[in-house]
Design a protein around this motif. Structure first.
Motif, PDB file in Angstrom:
ATOM      1  N   ASN A 606      15.938  25.157  27.422  1.00  0.00           N
ATOM      2  CA  ASN A 606      14.736  24.520  26.865  1.00  0.00           C
ATOM      3  C   ASN A 606      15.110  23.217  26.179  1.00  0.00           C
ATOM      4  O   ASN A 606      15.352  23.176  24.980  1.00  0.00           O
ATOM      5  N   TYR A 607      15.152  22.147  26.965  1.00  0.00           N
ATOM      6  CA  TYR A 607      15.494  20.859  26.355  1.00  0.00           C
ATOM      7  C   TYR A 607      14.289  20.212  25.683  1.00  0.00           C
ATOM      8  O   TYR A 607      14.422  19.200  25.002  1.00  0.00           O
ATOM      9  N   ALA A 608      13.098  20.759  25.909  1.00  0.00           N
ATOM     10  CA  ALA A 608      11.908  20.349  25.167  1.00  0.00           C
ATOM     11  C   ALA A 608      11.415  21.568  24.386  1.00  0.00           C
ATOM     12  O   ALA A 608      12.133  22.553  24.227  1.00  0.00           O
ATOM     13  N   SER A 609      10.195  21.527  23.908  1.00  0.00           N
ATOM     14  CA  SER A 609       9.640  22.639  23.145  1.00  0.00           C
ATOM     15  C   SER A 609       9.456  23.861  24.031  1.00  0.00           C
ATOM     16  O   SER A 609       9.210  23.762  25.230  1.00  0.00           O
ATOM     17  N   VAL A 610       9.546  25.044  23.407  1.00  0.00           N
ATOM     18  CA  VAL A 610       9.297  26.292  24.121  1.00  0.00           C
ATOM     19  C   VAL A 610       7.826  26.391  24.529  1.00  0.00           C
ATOM     20  O   VAL A 610       7.461  27.195  25.378  1.00  0.00           O
ATOM     21  N   GLN A 612       6.386  24.330  26.248  1.00  0.00           N
ATOM     22  CA  GLN A 612       6.286  23.727  27.579  1.00  0.00           C
ATOM     23  C   GLN A 612       7.204  24.432  28.567  1.00  0.00           C
ATOM     24  O   GLN A 612       8.296  24.875  28.227  1.00  0.00           O
ATOM     25  N   LYS A 613       6.753  24.496  29.799  1.00  0.00           N
ATOM     26  CA  LYS A 613       7.546  25.082  30.868  1.00  0.00           C
ATOM     27  C   LYS A 613       8.777  24.199  31.117  1.00  0.00           C
ATOM     28  O   LYS A 613       8.700  22.976  31.027  1.00  0.00           O
ATOM     29  N   ILE A 614       9.910  24.833  31.406  1.00  0.00           N
ATOM     30  CA  ILE A 614      11.122  24.066  31.701  1.00  0.00           C
ATOM     31  C   ILE A 614      10.915  23.259  32.973  1.00  0.00           C
ATOM     32  O   ILE A 614      10.531  23.800  34.018  1.00  0.00           O
ATOM     33  N   SER A 615      11.154  21.967  32.888  1.00  0.00           N
ATOM     34  CA  SER A 615      10.951  21.062  34.016  1.00  0.00           C
ATOM     35  C   SER A 615      12.286  20.746  34.681  1.00  0.00           C
ATOM     36  O   SER A 615      13.354  20.994  34.114  1.00  0.00           O
ATOM     37  N   PRO A 616      12.238  20.172  35.894  1.00  0.00           N
ATOM     38  CA  PRO A 616      13.485  19.781  36.561  1.00  0.00           C
ATOM     39  C   PRO A 616      14.311  18.823  35.709  1.00  0.00           C
ATOM     40  O   PRO A 616      13.774  17.942  35.040  1.00  0.00           O
TER      41      PRO A 616
END
Length: 802
Positions: A606-610, A612-616
């Motif tokens: 999770n490089y962004a907030s949880v 949000q869905k993990i993106s490529p």
């Protein structure tokens, strides 16, 4: 006549002190909550409405379709705003802003400023932010000019005149001349900057359309139709974006023309941004219209709870005043006069409550500001508008809360009440029972909601993220070391407390992130073009953050070809049409026809907030100069930080050491949810207090009416337990009904709320069980205080009671 009504009202207030205090305190709490939440909602709804032409200002958003998903960006490329203005006459003006952070220096004063922004010369004019010094029309026209806030000027220049002085900004020691001073950016806006630097400082050589980076706003003519204007944007995509895609991606014209459908510009009213825009790239964390609805409902419900208390207690007290009503009727009072008397008492109670509410607001406002992240001044409540609102609400609440008791009391049969006929059957009237159910329905629902919000927040904060955030420091300004950055890294690695270090500006939860369109080379059918985020890293990045490689390998200095290699996450592999096992060795093509070989696949993290869905994600070597990530292992954090500062100073950097911990940055991502949980908790407690006050007063009255009955039962051998059960069973049954009603309603409401989170908890039955047990226990304690007091009383005294 009015004087007589008031005299009787004060007499009854003194005579029934317990009931009076319960009524006044309950209403005061209700009014306080109502006013605080109303001001919060008013502030949320007022965002970005301060500009003279706010209704005609729109932000340009970009929606890019890919991977079966739509990515929304609140910023667009450098040429979009001016290009649209030149193309369509209904656009009066366009302006851009680009946020920045850097070191600012004046003489011996130097600070890292986070709230800088490069802006077009007409930005302050469009948003009606006046200058208190300088010319608003020309202040940002010239390169290397800057407009600063009054507080910013005080920080660097003290009491000196700021206009005309120069500030040194950035590593290259660029001088910016102060050409204007503003008071401050209004609090109720979606951006807050302390200094605006002239955008003309940048010498932009290529006017492009197909990227992002500038927050761009359009001012439309008064009668322009925004939706009709949006419908014309695809022709600009065809004219400007398609050729750029064809050139950068190296695809055919026919393939590039697909951008007309996948690359869409849209207009968002600036007044909608704060409550309706929640993209990953907003200038600041915004509010949420759902919370406005939720808190508005809370304000109304809590005020209703207080009014319900009044209605219940006033109706219950009717029996004690029945003879008074009978005597008044015999003496010639008509029903109309009696109704007016009781309504006068009701309104008088609410005005006392209003005064108490002002006192509560004065003491609670600092805590409320901290809780809601607002900056509301008590003076706001002293304005004539606020006083009028609170006065009106108090008066209406008094009328609504007192109207039923007034008609109920004035309708007593004169002969029956003077003969002493019992009216105790009225205590079981459906209205009173339904009001108790309503009170505890709201209280139980708030308890359930609070538990679920806490669970979701706890889940997000403790979810396995796919990387190690504990005891990881990030030094965002390692660039200040210049060419000594790598030497500094090697020096701190000699410290036994340092586990690993990596030079990179890209950290999970940070704002630094690149992106591009990629597609698999020489594949058709299962291959597709997708948008991916990019991290630029070094050889030690994965090890420092504990990110796992699930297929292939990490970057290695043993392979010179890794400079043209990439790591991708599992989600990127899936969306490119690969599995983890067959992705390694494949070739990825990005814009500009650059090709990269996949050397490994990393586990999704999770490089962004949880939320949000993990993106490529794609990771590449190089272009990482500027930041330093340090993994440590020590119990003496402060001691290590002290030594780190000493090492920093030895390398003669151009600025002070700035650092933050990844776990602290991670916690900031959920500040909104944490505030929501705290607000729910606070109002759940208040709702329980109000409901319990009413139940306390009502149970006291019922016990008082059944004093002789309790005395007789005790003489006949009833125990304290029997008396307690006798008094409490009716009330506890009503509380149980309220609990059962709250279950489906709260489940639906919280299930809907949880849909906003990509990763969320499941609502389990034990949440409802805990809430039900809690509210029944609280109700039982409230009733039992009075019941036990009656049960242990001397039955002889009870039987003598009139």
């Amino acid at each position: 006549m009015i004087r007589n009504y008031l005299k009787i009202a004060f007499r009854n207030l003194r005579k029934n002190k317990i009931f009076s205090v319960i009524n006044i305190v309950g209403l005061a709490i209700g009014l306080t909550c109502f006013m605080l939440i109303t001001v919060f909602v008013y502030d949320e709804l007022s965002y970005d409405k301060y500009a003279d032409e706010a209704d005609n200002i729109y932000r340009i958003n970009l929606s890019a379709t890919g991977n079966g998903d739509v990515a929304v960006y609140p910023n667009v490329d450098v040429a979009v705003g001016e290009g649209m203005k030149n193309a369509f006459p209904e656009i009066k003006a366009s302006t851009r802003i680009s946020p920045a952070s850097d070191f600012v220096k004046y003489n011996d004063k130097q600070f890292k400023e986070q709230k800088l922004a490069f802006a077009d010369s007409n930005f302050l004019q469009m948003f009606s932010i006046p200058l208190i010094e300088g010319d608003n029309k020309t202040a940002l026209v010239q390169p290397n000019s800057v407009v600063i806030s009054k507080a910013f000027a005080k920080k660097y220049f003290g009491n000196e005149d700021a206009l005309g002085k120069s500030l040194t900004i950035g590593l290259h020691n660029a001088l910016y001349k102060v050409t204007g001073v503003i008071d401050k950016v209004p609090d109720n806006t979606h951006f807050h900057f302390d200094a605006f630097l002239s955008l003309t400082t940048f010498h932009i050589t290529r006017a492009t359309w197909s990227n992002v980076g500038f927050y761009t706003y359009l001012l439309l003519n008064k009668n322009a139709n925004a939706k009709a204007l949006e419908a014309k944007f695809p022709q600009l995509v065809a004219k400007y974006v398609v050729p750029e895609v064809q050139h950068d991606m190296g695809v055919s014209l026919a393939e590039a023309q697909k951008s007309v459908n996948t690359f869409r510009f849209s207009l968002q009213p600036v007044t909608d941004i704060h409550l309706h825009a929640n993209t990953k790239y907003e200038l600041e964390p915004n509010g949420d219209i759902q919370y406005v609805y939720i808190f508005s409902a809370l304000a109304i419900f809590i005020l209703l709870l207080a009014c319900v208390n009044f209605t219940n207690l006033s109706t219950a007290r009717a029996v004690k005043r029945s003879r008074e009503v009978g005597i008044r009727k015999v003496m010639g009072s008509i029903k109309k006069q009696l109704i007016f008397q009781f309504l006068t008492e009701s309104v008088l109670f609410t005005f006392f409550s209003m005064l108490c509410a002002y006192a509560l607001i004065f003491f609670l406002l600092p805590y409320f500001n901290e809780l809601s992240n607002k900056n509301i001044d008590f003076i706001f409540f002293l304005s004539w508008q606020s006083i009028l609102v609170l006065f009106s609400v108090s008066f209406i609440a008094g009328i609504l809360a007192g109207i039923y008791p007034a008609f109920f009391l004035s309708s007593f049969n004169t002969i029956k009440v003077l003969k002493g006929a019992s009216l105790q059957g009225s205590q079981r009237k459906p209205l009173r029972s339904s009001l108790i159910v309503f009170q505890f329905f709201i209280s139980t629902a708030l308890i359930i909601a609070t538990i679920i919000v806490y669970q979701q927040l706890h889940y997000m904060q403790n979810k396995k993220l796919g990387y190690d955030k504990d005891q990881v420091l990030y030094l965002p300004d390692a660039r200040l070391l210049g060419s000594n950055q790598f030497a500094f890294e090697q020096q701190i690695l000699k410290d036994s407390r340092v586990v690993s270090a990596s030079i990179s500006r890209y950290v999970p939860g940070g704002i630094m992130m690149d992106g591009t369109e990629i597609y698999p080379k020489n594949e058709t059918g299962n291959g597709t073009e997708i948008h991916t985020n990019i991290y630029h890293i070094d050889y030690d990045y994965l090890r420092t953050l504990g990110i796992r490689v699930v297929q292939g390998r990490d970057f290695s200095k043993a392979f010179s070809t890794d400079s043209a290699g990439v790591l991708i996450n599992e989600e990127a592999a899936r969306e490119l049409g690969w599995t983890n096992s067959n992705a390694v060795g494949k070739t990825i093509v990005r814009s500009g026809q650059q090709e990269y070989k996949v050397v490994g696949v990393v586990a999704d993290f999770n490089y962004a907030s949880v939320k949000q869905k993990i993106s490529p994600m794609m990771m590449m070597l190089g272009n990482n100069f500027g930041g330093l990530i340090v993994k440590i292992n020590t119990k003496d954090i402060q001691g290590f930080l002290g030594d780190l500062k000493k090492q920093w100073t030895l390398f003669n950097p151009d600025g002070p050491l700035e650092y933050n911990f990844l776990d602290e940055n991670f916690a900031k991502l959920y500040a909104s949810e944490e505030h929501t949980q705290q607000i729910f908790s606070a109002f759940a407690v208040l709702a329980i207090i109000i409901a319990s006050l009413g139940l306390f007063g009502l149970s006291a009255f019922v016990i008082e009416q059944r004093t002789k009955e309790i005395g007789i039962r005790k003489v006949l051998g009833a125990s304290v337990k029997n008396v307690l059960l006798l008094v409490s069973k009716e009330f506890l049954l009503l509380v149980m009904i309220a609990f059962l009603i709250s279950i489906p309603v709260t489940w639906w409401a919280m299930h809907t709320w949880l849909q906003d989170f990509a990763y969320r908890i499941d609502i389990t039955a034990w949440v409802f069980a805990i809430a039900g047990i809690a509210v029944i226990f609280i109700a039982f304690l409230t009733i039992s205080f009075q019941a036990i007091k009656a049960a242990i009383a001397n039955p002889v005294k009870s039987l003598r009671t009139e």
